[in-house]
Design a protein around this motif. Structure first.
Motif, short mmCIF file in Angstrom:
data_model
loop_
_atom_site.label_atom_id
_atom_site.label_comp_id
_atom_site.label_asym_id
_atom_site.label_seq_id
_atom_site.Cartn_x
_atom_site.Cartn_y
_atom_site.Cartn_z
N UNK A 144 -5.15 -5.05 0.25
CA UNK A 144 -4.57 -6.27 0.82
C UNK A 144 -4.80 -7.43 -0.13
N UNK A 145 -3.72 -8.19 -0.38
CA UNK A 145 -3.80 -9.35 -1.26
C UNK A 145 -3.31 -10.57 -0.49
N UNK A 146 -4.14 -11.61 -0.37
CA UNK A 146 -3.69 -12.82 0.33
C UNK A 146 -2.45 -13.41 -0.33
N UNK A 147 -1.49 -13.81 0.49
CA UNK A 147 -0.22 -14.35 -0.01
C UNK A 147 -0.37 -15.85 -0.26
N UNK A 148 -1.25 -16.19 -1.20
CA UNK A 148 -1.49 -17.59 -1.54
C UNK A 148 -1.46 -17.74 -3.07
N UNK A 206 2.85 -1.35 -5.54
CA UNK A 206 4.11 -1.74 -4.90
C UNK A 206 3.80 -2.36 -3.54
N UNK A 207 4.47 -3.46 -3.22
CA UNK A 207 4.32 -4.09 -1.91
C UNK A 207 4.96 -3.18 -0.87
N UNK A 208 4.19 -2.80 0.16
CA UNK A 208 4.70 -1.92 1.21
C UNK A 208 4.86 -2.63 2.55
N UNK A 209 4.19 -3.78 2.73
CA UNK A 209 4.30 -4.50 4.00
C UNK A 209 3.76 -5.90 3.82
N UNK A 258 0.43 -6.08 1.70
CA UNK A 258 -0.16 -4.74 1.66
C UNK A 258 0.45 -4.06 0.44
N UNK A 259 -0.41 -3.58 -0.46
CA UNK A 259 0.05 -3.02 -1.73
C UNK A 259 -0.44 -1.58 -1.85
N UNK A 260 0.50 -0.68 -2.12
CA UNK A 260 0.18 0.73 -2.36
C UNK A 260 -0.25 0.88 -3.80
N UNK A 261 -1.47 1.37 -4.00
CA UNK A 261 -2.02 1.60 -5.34
C UNK A 261 -2.48 3.06 -5.36
N UNK A 262 -1.70 3.90 -6.00
CA UNK A 262 -2.01 5.33 -5.97
C UNK A 262 -1.94 5.84 -4.55
#
Length: 167
Positions: free
Chosen positions: A140-144, A117-120, A131-135
């Motif tokens: 962090x995943x680049x927004x591209x 889930x995207x948290x920020x 910023x993605x909550x995984x467990x």
């Protein structure tokens, strides 16, 4: 009522109460037409400020508020955030979204399985990063486009086909 940041008052200008505002919006021209803001050091404690006059210049908004008619009163506003409610937000163009619309999106992998889930959304020098909550951890995943294939605000998901590369 949920409030959204539109700008930050930086400092006074002159002696008549004008303030310099740093816009925090994709629509700085909205400072020319908006007549009211919720103002406070946080969104939890705000007062309404009515705009008397506003102009844009040098990447900043220059604003006179009703009742703020001296340099001293303007100085007291330095650092105050200007907020608007959701009804005052301008519609985003086609492929754009507000940050609050992205936070909470489900993140799906290439097989459309939910993985987080995207948290920020973090502002970085080159581009924004999700910023993605995984467990119990965050990644962090680049927004591209290279990493994010699809985003649906309506259906509340984003597809990251190469998600496993971030684990």
């Amino acid at each position: 009522m949920e409030l959204y940041l539109a700008g930050v008052i930086l400092k006074p200008k002159g002696l008549a109460g004008e303030v310099k505002v740093e816009p925090v919006t994709d629509f700085p021209e909205s400072f020319l037409s908006r007549k009211e803001y919720y103002a406070g050091r946080s969104a939890d404690a705000v007062n309404r400020l009515t705009v008397h006059k506003a102009s844009l210049g040098g990447g900043f908004a220059w604003v006179f508020f009703d009742g703020i008619d001296t340099r001293e009163k303007a100085e007291a506003l330095a650092g105050v955030h200007l907020y608007v409610d959701e009804d005052q937000l301008l519609p985003q163009p086609g492929n754009r979204a507000y940050i609050h619309e992205l936070i909470g999106l489900k993140v799906l992998d290439r097989n459309r399985n939910e993985v987080g889930t995207v948290t920020d959304i973090l502002a970085m020098p080159a581009h924004e990063v999700y910023e993605v909550q995984v467990g119990k951890r965050k990644i962090l995943i680049p927004a591209i486009e290279e990493f994010v294939e699809e985003i649906s605000i309506r259906d509340k998901f984003m597809v990251v086909p190469r998600f496993d590369e971030f684990l």
